[in-house]
Every structure is written in structure tokens, then in C-alpha cells.
Motif scaffolding. Structure first.
Motif, short mmCIF file in Angstrom:
data_model
loop_
_atom_site.label_atom_id
_atom_site.label_comp_id
_atom_site.label_asym_id
_atom_site.label_seq_id
_atom_site.Cartn_x
_atom_site.Cartn_y
_atom_site.Cartn_z
N PHE A 235 0.83 -1.20 0.00
CA PHE A 235 0.00 0.00 0.00
C PHE A 235 0.87 1.26 0.00
O PHE A 235 1.95 1.27 0.60
CB PHE A 235 -0.90 0.03 1.25
CG PHE A 235 -1.64 -1.27 1.47
CD1 PHE A 235 -2.81 -1.54 0.77
CD2 PHE A 235 -1.16 -2.22 2.37
CE1 PHE A 235 -3.51 -2.73 0.96
CE2 PHE A 235 -1.84 -3.42 2.57
CZ PHE A 235 -3.01 -3.68 1.87
N ALA A 236 0.38 2.30 -0.65
CA ALA A 236 1.06 3.60 -0.57
C ALA A 236 0.03 4.71 -0.76
O ALA A 236 -0.97 4.53 -1.47
CB ALA A 236 2.15 3.71 -1.63
N SER A 237 0.31 5.83 -0.15
CA SER A 237 -0.56 7.00 -0.27
C SER A 237 -0.43 7.63 -1.66
O SER A 237 0.43 7.25 -2.44
CB SER A 237 -0.17 8.02 0.80
OG SER A 237 1.23 8.26 0.72
N GLN A 238 -1.29 8.60 -1.96
CA GLN A 238 -1.19 9.38 -3.20
C GLN A 238 -0.19 10.51 -2.98
O GLN A 238 -0.17 11.13 -1.93
CB GLN A 238 -2.55 9.99 -3.56
CG GLN A 238 -3.67 8.99 -3.76
CD GLN A 238 -5.02 9.69 -3.99
OE1 GLN A 238 -5.57 9.64 -5.07
NE2 GLN A 238 -5.54 10.35 -2.97
N ASN A 239 0.62 10.81 -3.99
CA ASN A 239 1.62 11.87 -3.83
C ASN A 239 0.97 13.25 -3.97
O ASN A 239 0.20 13.52 -4.89
CB ASN A 239 2.73 11.71 -4.87
CG ASN A 239 3.93 12.56 -4.55
OD1 ASN A 239 3.89 13.78 -4.68
ND2 ASN A 239 5.00 11.93 -4.10
N GLU A 240 1.31 14.13 -3.00
CA GLU A 240 0.68 15.46 -2.94
C GLU A 240 1.32 16.51 -3.84
O GLU A 240 0.75 17.59 -4.01
CB GLU A 240 0.77 16.01 -1.51
CG GLU A 240 0.29 15.13 -0.40
CD GLU A 240 0.91 15.58 0.92
OE1 GLU A 240 1.93 15.00 1.32
OE2 GLU A 240 0.38 16.52 1.53
N GLY A 241 2.54 16.25 -4.32
CA GLY A 241 3.27 17.30 -5.03
C GLY A 241 4.42 17.80 -4.17
O GLY A 241 4.73 17.21 -3.14
N LEU A 242 5.02 18.90 -4.61
CA LEU A 242 6.17 19.44 -3.87
C LEU A 242 5.77 20.69 -3.08
O LEU A 242 4.64 21.15 -3.16
CB LEU A 242 7.30 19.77 -4.84
CG LEU A 242 8.00 18.56 -5.48
CD1 LEU A 242 9.09 19.02 -6.44
CD2 LEU A 242 8.61 17.64 -4.43
N GLY A 243 6.71 21.20 -2.30
CA GLY A 243 6.46 22.46 -1.58
C GLY A 243 5.83 22.22 -0.22
O GLY A 243 6.27 21.37 0.53
N ARG A 244 4.80 22.99 0.10
CA ARG A 244 4.14 22.89 1.41
C ARG A 244 3.14 21.74 1.39
O ARG A 244 1.95 21.92 1.12
CB ARG A 244 3.45 24.21 1.75
CG ARG A 244 4.43 25.29 2.27
CD ARG A 244 3.71 26.50 2.85
NE ARG A 244 2.62 26.16 3.76
CZ ARG A 244 2.78 25.73 5.01
NH1 ARG A 244 3.98 25.59 5.52
NH2 ARG A 244 1.73 25.42 5.75
N VAL A 245 3.63 20.56 1.70
CA VAL A 245 2.79 19.36 1.69
C VAL A 245 3.05 18.57 2.96
O VAL A 245 4.12 18.67 3.57
CB VAL A 245 3.10 18.48 0.45
CG1 VAL A 245 2.56 19.14 -0.82
CG2 VAL A 245 4.59 18.21 0.32
N LEU A 246 2.04 17.77 3.35
CA LEU A 246 2.10 17.06 4.63
C LEU A 246 3.35 16.19 4.76
O LEU A 246 3.97 16.15 5.82
CB LEU A 246 0.85 16.18 4.79
CG LEU A 246 0.64 15.60 6.19
CD1 LEU A 246 0.05 16.65 7.12
CD2 LEU A 246 -0.25 14.36 6.16
N ARG A 247 3.72 15.50 3.67
CA ARG A 247 4.81 14.53 3.83
C ARG A 247 6.14 15.21 4.13
O ARG A 247 7.07 14.58 4.63
CB ARG A 247 4.92 13.62 2.61
CG ARG A 247 5.54 14.20 1.38
CD ARG A 247 5.61 13.17 0.27
NE ARG A 247 6.39 13.64 -0.86
CZ ARG A 247 5.96 14.53 -1.75
NH1 ARG A 247 4.77 15.05 -1.65
NH2 ARG A 247 6.74 14.90 -2.76
N TYR A 248 6.26 16.51 3.81
CA TYR A 248 7.47 17.26 4.18
C TYR A 248 7.28 17.96 5.54
O TYR A 248 8.09 18.80 5.91
CB TYR A 248 7.82 18.27 3.10
CG TYR A 248 8.65 17.67 1.98
CD1 TYR A 248 10.04 17.63 2.05
CD2 TYR A 248 8.03 17.13 0.85
CE1 TYR A 248 10.80 17.08 1.04
CE2 TYR A 248 8.79 16.57 -0.17
CZ TYR A 248 10.17 16.55 -0.08
OH TYR A 248 10.93 16.00 -1.08
#
Lengths: 473, 473
Positions: A174-187
Motif C-alpha cells: 500500500f502507498a498513499s497518493q503523492n501530494e506534489g512538492l512544496g508545502r505538503v504534509l509529507r514534508y
């Protein structure tokens, strides 16, 4: 002899330094040209059999055969809480080895706080931090649930996840959907724009993609991620920090199905644009594909091949096929990177994320030779990229049968990191990675490259050695 | 000395052959290993000034500056008869230099016959052949109309063409839509399936793409082909015979606009799928972009840089910036290629098509180092691809400012083929190309690589030399 020495030192020196890095540093400090060769004499014995008599080489051959045989298909999507077995509403998955809230790094804390607000379990980030430290939220590594998450790697119950099935062995990843770059939760970023994007990804992106994926399965043409990764490696991606080709190929495969299932043409256009504007969208699928392929090697007794390398921003952890339950950890390393305008190395959190599953599965940093253009994103030169791949063959016990590198005359990528070879050669796995700000709530600050820390490999090797010769201890 | 000779010839020989190829052949015939280096001593003088006193190097610098400055945008589409100036219903454009029906090769004849049936000017292929030989059809090179066509290169009045505008200089270039591989008109095939596809491309593909392209222009985001080619070169394409990345990037740019302009979602899906299933779709745009950029260099007096290389399957022709009206021709060469199952070199027509505009504009075969995976399509090895690019720097007077090769540390591609350098070095431009069956009506049989013929360069050089020193003649 005196004359020779005088002549030698009268000229500019070009030094080849073999082994201890400190010598090279002193020559370089004096302005000399140094070619620093990473090598140490093997100070460790070559281990061949476990105490119970298992041949480690044979066990490793079985492990890499299972990895090579994996066929990861994108078969569905679902909300994590309804899709990942044993999930519950107060469970938060994170990247890397296990970690407590107290030891958790800034960006991972930030992402946890954001996830708790997104889930409606806290009304704001302060309350979320209190809740997280209260003990009433369970934290666990993604890897304990067959999942992977880039950077902070946070997966909470109402986040959609991709479901990748290894067709050969039947296991799911399983893996989440990628949010993009910049101000995103995974960062580690949080706040209204982060939640708004996550909600759109759940309410619009997810159902649209899910229907298309299910449709492709129903007409017998599910997306074969092995084929896609293989093609992307021929198109300048290494499928970790360069995914422009993978994202393009994914759009090519998904779009006709989106158009035949999405009732709203404008919604289809928005979904297409969201993916189109984020060249990293394919990363999470590349990671899930790697996880799905590595899982069947877990539990092969006697195998010293890695099935996991993962970082939580505090610790770097590895797991071996022969001991799939045990994490060997060391402090997460510092990334040597390129920074976004306004940021510097001082802002950088140590190495973080499950995305090093790509290197573990034989691509990512290990396939840098496929992606010379990645130098523009993570620094270094195309020559460095080539040399990185060449070095990784030294610590891998096999080559990938499906993933090949055109520039190396279609040689298979280095596959199967053998803890024994790492110990014998002193060559550490190379990763490339994004860099998160070390404080919660900020986000991405850069990208770069680094080596895995030596200590976790040393510890794993000591355990192997202990197991090999119990009588000698 | 005798001993040395005895020793030398007692061992297996490894020979480096510099210059005349025949020596290498004789060594190879005797089983020796030969590295054949393409080189001849310059037997020609270095020309610097025209009779009128123009500095050729300066003229060439101006020419390549104009090529480098070109910014090709995809701005529209239209039917050839309504879009290309001076077109008429009985005009058939073809690839390469001028050629009569009598001298026309099989696949180009086949494509002409097909086009006449498609246009409704003949009821079947036999009648079309009679019409074509009657003198009542006008044949002209695409290049005489600012157009380019791959392989047979046939453009007739009711075929849709892309319109590419060079934003810097305002000139327009035109190219047809790519049909895909196999039994297609441009490879000389005709028959119901060919006409059906061409009709669908006119009635469905063309209006859908045209509306999307116009929409992108109207919102101020026309497709910038220079950016697209530049990115594709970083994604393993060389933008002549490998266009998988270019086609992917085109789909990424077009699809949101298609979804916002096409009233029929199923039609949008079919259009997407047609392009998605043909990795060569981008080729025609890559060619039109090259043509649009080369046109502003035409007419720069004293320039010895090529603005055209093109083949009609009978002749290979070149044109120089300083003499844009004059074709220098030589018999079209034989392609060294990989063949589709069931076909061999005996089936192959000589070299054909305007697609060598890509090499002329600094990519295609000249950027093979960007596309190591192309070896699977045109033969050879990734090392050959690298060496091809290296060799082309020897005959080019500049490097492209916008097109770079990651594997060569982002060096600009070789740009500006200088007839003088070709004459001085004896190194001929390298092309890669598809291969058509030599008989009309069959289609594609393979793909491969070859060198441009020497004779047209020799003739061009003689004209330059004559013009340099009129008194010496």
C-alpha cells in the motif's frame, strides 16, 4: 632518492587515495588534486554458513529470485482504514523504523499533527500535538502494515491508498497518493492549504483514479508497474527522485480509463492536471511496487539480503530477509544536497522516508546511471550518477532481470544488498532523497544524496557473525 | 627488426586503422581485430572568404545564432490545401529534393497513388498511377513549401497539417499528422485500411487536436516545442526515431485542453488512445520545429551551414544557408538496419524522408548520446550512439544552446553542419531512419542508421571553392 623526492614535491600533486578518507582530506586541504577511492581492506571474515548449516549464498540467491520474479500490478485503491488490515481510527503510520512521539523529528511531528487535524481528531495543531503526546494515539511504521510512505510517511485512516498486488506471490502493498512538492504534509507542512489539498485528493482524485484502476482490471489490462518502471528507467528516470517519465507513462495508461469512467469531463481534466503538474506523482507507486516485490523475500532463513531500508528522520533502519522482524538502526544521516531559494543546510532535517525502498528493490539511487539529468535536482554530475551505480554492484549479490540500464549496455540494475558485502567492502548503500525542513509545519527545503549510516550494517553483521560461529564467542 | 616483425605477426593482431576503410576490411577479412577510425588527411584547402570578401565563419556564426534563437510554437492546424500558401488540388508534396514520377522510388510512388485515391482524384491505385504519370499532377518537395514529411513525405490538399510558428522570426512550418507504424501511407502502403485511418485522422483526430491547440493559444499557453524537445532529450529520446518521451509530454500538454474543448468524451478517449499507441506521434512536430528553426538561416550570404538534408528514396539532397535555392544531390544511401520479422535488406528501399531535418537542426542522429535505448530500434550499441554524437561535433560549427545531453555533462548538441568541415574531415553526417519496402503498397520493414552520401557534399564544396577563388579557376 632525495632528488626524486625533491622533484616529486616540486610538482603539483595528483593523488589517488585508496582507503581512509582522512588522508584525502589533508591532501585536498593543501590544494592537491585527489581521487578518493572508497575502499578498506576487509577486516571481517567472509561468512558462508549459519550455525544451523544454511548456505547464505544459496539463501540470498533464493531471496533475489523471489524479488526478480515479483510482478507488481496496480489493482485498486481504498481508504487506509478500510483497506489496510488491522488499521484503526487512532493509528498513525509513519516512515522508517519504530519511533516514539518524544524522539520523533520535526517534520514527522508536523505531519502527525496535520494528519490528526485532517482526521478531525484535533481542532488545531496545538491540540494535535497534545493528543499525540498523550499516549492515546498509536504510532507504527508503515512497513509493519505492508505500506510505504515518502518523507514523513504519514498514513491515517481516511487517507486513500493505492493497492499493489504482487501477482506472482499474491501479497499486497500500500502507498498513499503523492501530494506534489512544496508545502505538503509529507514534508512536515500543515495548515489550511495542506488540508484542502488532502480533502480534494480524497473526494475527487481518489474516486476518479479508483474507478479507472478498477475499470482497467475489469477489462483485463491492469497497470503493470514492473513494465512501467522498466520503461521509465530507459527514459531518464531512476524512479525515486526523478519520476517524470514514470508519471508520464502512468498518465498514458490511466487516461483512457478515466475518460470512460468519470462522469464529469471537467473533473477528469482537473485530475489529469493535478498529476500532470507533479512529476513525482509516480514515486508512491514506484515505492509500493518495490515493497510488493521485496515482501516475498522476507523470512528466507539464512538470507543476508536487505528487504527494508527506511528512515524516520531520527533513525535509519534496515531489515534482512533472514530476520524480517528485527530492525537494525543507527542515527539518520545528513543529506548532501541542493537547497531551494532561501534555505540552507542549517534548515535540513536528517534523512527521512520510506522511499529508500526503491534502492532496496534495485532502482532509485542504485539506478542513478539511468538518470544523468537527476544531477539538476539532487546535485553532483552525470559522472557521479554513473559511478554511484557502478559502486552499488559491489555490495549487491545480483542484477535485476527486468530493470536494465541502457547506458551500461542494458546491464541489469544492482539488486539485493548483501549485509556481508557491505561489511567486507566498507561501501555503504547510496540514496538520493528530498530534504524536509527540520521544524514542524514548514515543508520541503531541497534534495540531495547521501550514504546509509555504517552502524546499522555493522550491528547486523555482528549478529550474523555471532550466529555463524556460536562456539567461537 | 626481423625478430620484432616475427614476434609481431606471430601474435593475434589488434589493428587501429586510421583512414582508408579498405585496409581495415582486409585485416578484418583475415580475422584480425580492427578499430576503424574514420579520418582522412585534409586534401582540401580551408576556405575562409567568399570571392566578394565575406567571412564564412562569421556568416556561419550568424546562421547558427538564428537557429539557436528560434522558438517554435505549435499554434494551429488546417487542411494543407487551405493552410499552406500556394497549394492547389493537383499538387502533391513529397519528401527530399525534386523528383519526377519516372525517377520516383517504389514507396514514394505507392504513397502518391494512395494520396490520389484518398483525395478522390483516382478511383483505385492503377488509375492513380496513370494519373501520376500523365503530367497532370504537380509534384514538389515539401521543403519548397516550408513543410516536412517523414518517409515518402506525401502531403495532399485535404490532409491536415500542424502549423508551427517560429515566434522569434515569425516564419511558419508545416507537417502532417503521424499515422503510426506498419501499413501506413508514409511507408508507401495503400489500400482500404490506410484510407480509413487517413479519413479518421481528418474527421476526428484533426478537429479535436486543432480545437485543443487553438484553446491553448487563446489562454496564452501554446505548446513550446523547444521546451518539449529539450525535455525529451533528457528523457532518452533523440526526437527522430525515439519519440516516446516527446509523445508523452505532448499528451500531457494537450489533454487538459482536449478535455475542455471536445464535446464528446468517448471521442476524446479515442484521440488520446490513437496518440498513446504510437510512440512516433511526436516525430512530425519535432520535424516541423526543426524546419521552423532552420528557415531563418536561409539566405545568409556566405554561410556554409546546412539548412536542409532530405531524401526522396532516390536522391539525397542538401541545401546551404548561403545558397538556399540550390539542391546538391547524390544517390540515396542504403540503411544498415534491424528488420521486422519476415523482411531483410533485400526488401529495403534506399534512404527516404524529410525527417533528417532533425539531424540538420542538431538532434536526431546527432543527439544519439541522449538516447542509448534507441539501440533496440535502430541497431548498434549504446556506445555507438555516444560515438556518433562525438563524431558529429567534428563537422558542426556550434553547439545548441537549448538542447543539451545529460550524459555528456549537459553539453549542447552538435549544431550547424558546415560543408567545409565535412570536406576537410571526411566525416559524413550520421542519420537514423525508418526503412520502407522498396515496392509500392507494402509499408515499413525496419529501422537503422547510415551516413549521408559523400558526393553531394563534394559537389557543394566544389561550388564553394570555385566561388572563393574565381581567378584561380
Amino acid at each position: 632518492m632525495g632528488t626524486f623526492k625533491q622533484e616529486l614535491f616540486a610538482r603539483p600533486l595528483a593523488v589517488i587515495n585508496v582507503g581512509l578518507h582522512a588522508f584525502a582530506e589533508s591532501v585536498a586541504a593543501q590544494g592537491g588534486a585527489v581521487l578518493d577511492i572508497e575502499w578498506r581492506p576487509p577486516l571481517v571474515p567472509h561468512l558462508r554458513h549459519t550455525a544451523s548449516g544454511l548456505d547464505m549464498d544459496q539463501a540470498n540467491a533464493r531471496a533475489v529470485r523471489r524479488i526478480n520474479d515479483g510482478r507488481p500490478l496496480l489493482v485498486g485503491m481504498g481508504l487506509a482504514g478500510e483497506t489496510i488490515p488491522a488499521f484503526h481510527k487512532r493509528l498513525i503510520l509513519h516512515s522508517g523504523p519504530p519511533v516514539t512521539w518524544e524522539r520523533m523529528c520535526g517534520p514527522q511531528r508536523g505531519a502527525v499533527m496535520g494528519a490528526l487535524v485532517y482526521e478531525g481528531l484535533a481542532k488545531d495543531e496545538d491540540e494535535a500535538a497534545q493528543l499525540a503526546s498523550s499516549g492515546s494515539v498509536e504510532f507504527a511504521p508503515c512497513h509493519h502494515f505492508g505500506a510505504v510512505g515518502p518523507m514523513a510517511g504519514i498514513i491515517s485512516a481516511s487517507m486513500p491508498v493505492f493497492v499493489v498486488r504482487n501477482e506472482t506471490f499474491g501479497n499486497l502493498a500500500f502507498a498513499s497518493q503523492n501530494e506534489g512538492l512544496g508545502r505538503v504534509l509529507r514534508y512536515g507542512a500543515f495548515g489550511p492549504e495542506v488540508y484542502q489539498r488532502l480533502r480534494w485528493m480524497r473526494e475527487t482524485l481518489y474516486p476518479t483514479l479508483c474507478e479507472a484502476i478498477v475499470h482497467l482490471g475489469s477489462i483485463g489490462t491492469p497497470i503493470d508497474l514492473r513494465v512501467m518502471i522498466s520503461q521509465a528507467l530507459h527514459m531518464g528516470d531512476e524512479c525515486h527522485n526523478r519520476n517524470r517519465a514514470g508519471t508520464s507513462l502512468l498518465l498514458r495508461a490511466l487516461t483512457p480509463a478515466i475518460l470512460r469512467t468519470c462522469p464529469d469531463q471537467e473533473r477528469a481534466a482537473q485530475v489529469f492536471e493535478f498529476i500532470e503538474r507533479n512529476d513525482h506523482f509516480f514515486l508512491n507507486l514506484s515505492m509500493a511496487a518495490g515493497k510488493a516485490c521485496l515482501m516475498p523475500a522476507e523470512g528466507i532463513e539464512g538470507s543476508t539480503v536487505l528487504t527494508v531500508m527506511a528512515r524516520n528522520g531520527t533513525d535509519f533502519g534496515i531489515r534482512m530477509a533472514g530476520r524480517p522482524e528485527r530492525w537494525f538502526t543507527a542515527p539518520a544521516g545528513i543529506v548532501n544536497g541542493l537547497y531551494l531559494p532561501g534555505f540552507s543546510a542549517e534548515d535540513a532535517n536528517p534523512d527521512i522516508g520510506d522511499s529508500s525502498i526503491t534502492e532496496t528493490a534495485g532502482y532509485g539511487g542504485f539506478a542513478m546511471a539511468s538518470a544523468p539529468a537527476i544531477a539538476k535536482f539532487v546535485g553532483g554530475t552525470p559522472q557521479d550518477a554513473l559511478e554511484t551505480t557502478e559502486a552499488m554492484y559491489e555490495i549487491c549479490c545480483a542484477e535485476h532481470q527486468h530493470y536494465t540500464i541502457p547506458a551500461l549496455n542494458f546491464r541489469g540494475t544492482p539488486l539485493g544488498i548483501d549485509v556481508r558485502l557491505v561489511a567486507e567492502t566498507g561501501i555503504l548503500p547510496r540514496l538520493n532523497t528530498g530534504i524536509a525542513h527540520r521544524k514542524p509545519g514548514v515543508g520541503m527545503v531541497g534534495a540531495g544524496v547521501l550514504r546509509a549510516p555504517a552502524a546499522c550494517f555493522q550491528e547486523a553483521f555482528e549478529v550474523l557473525r555471532h550466529d555463524c560461529s556460536p562456539r567461537a564467542e
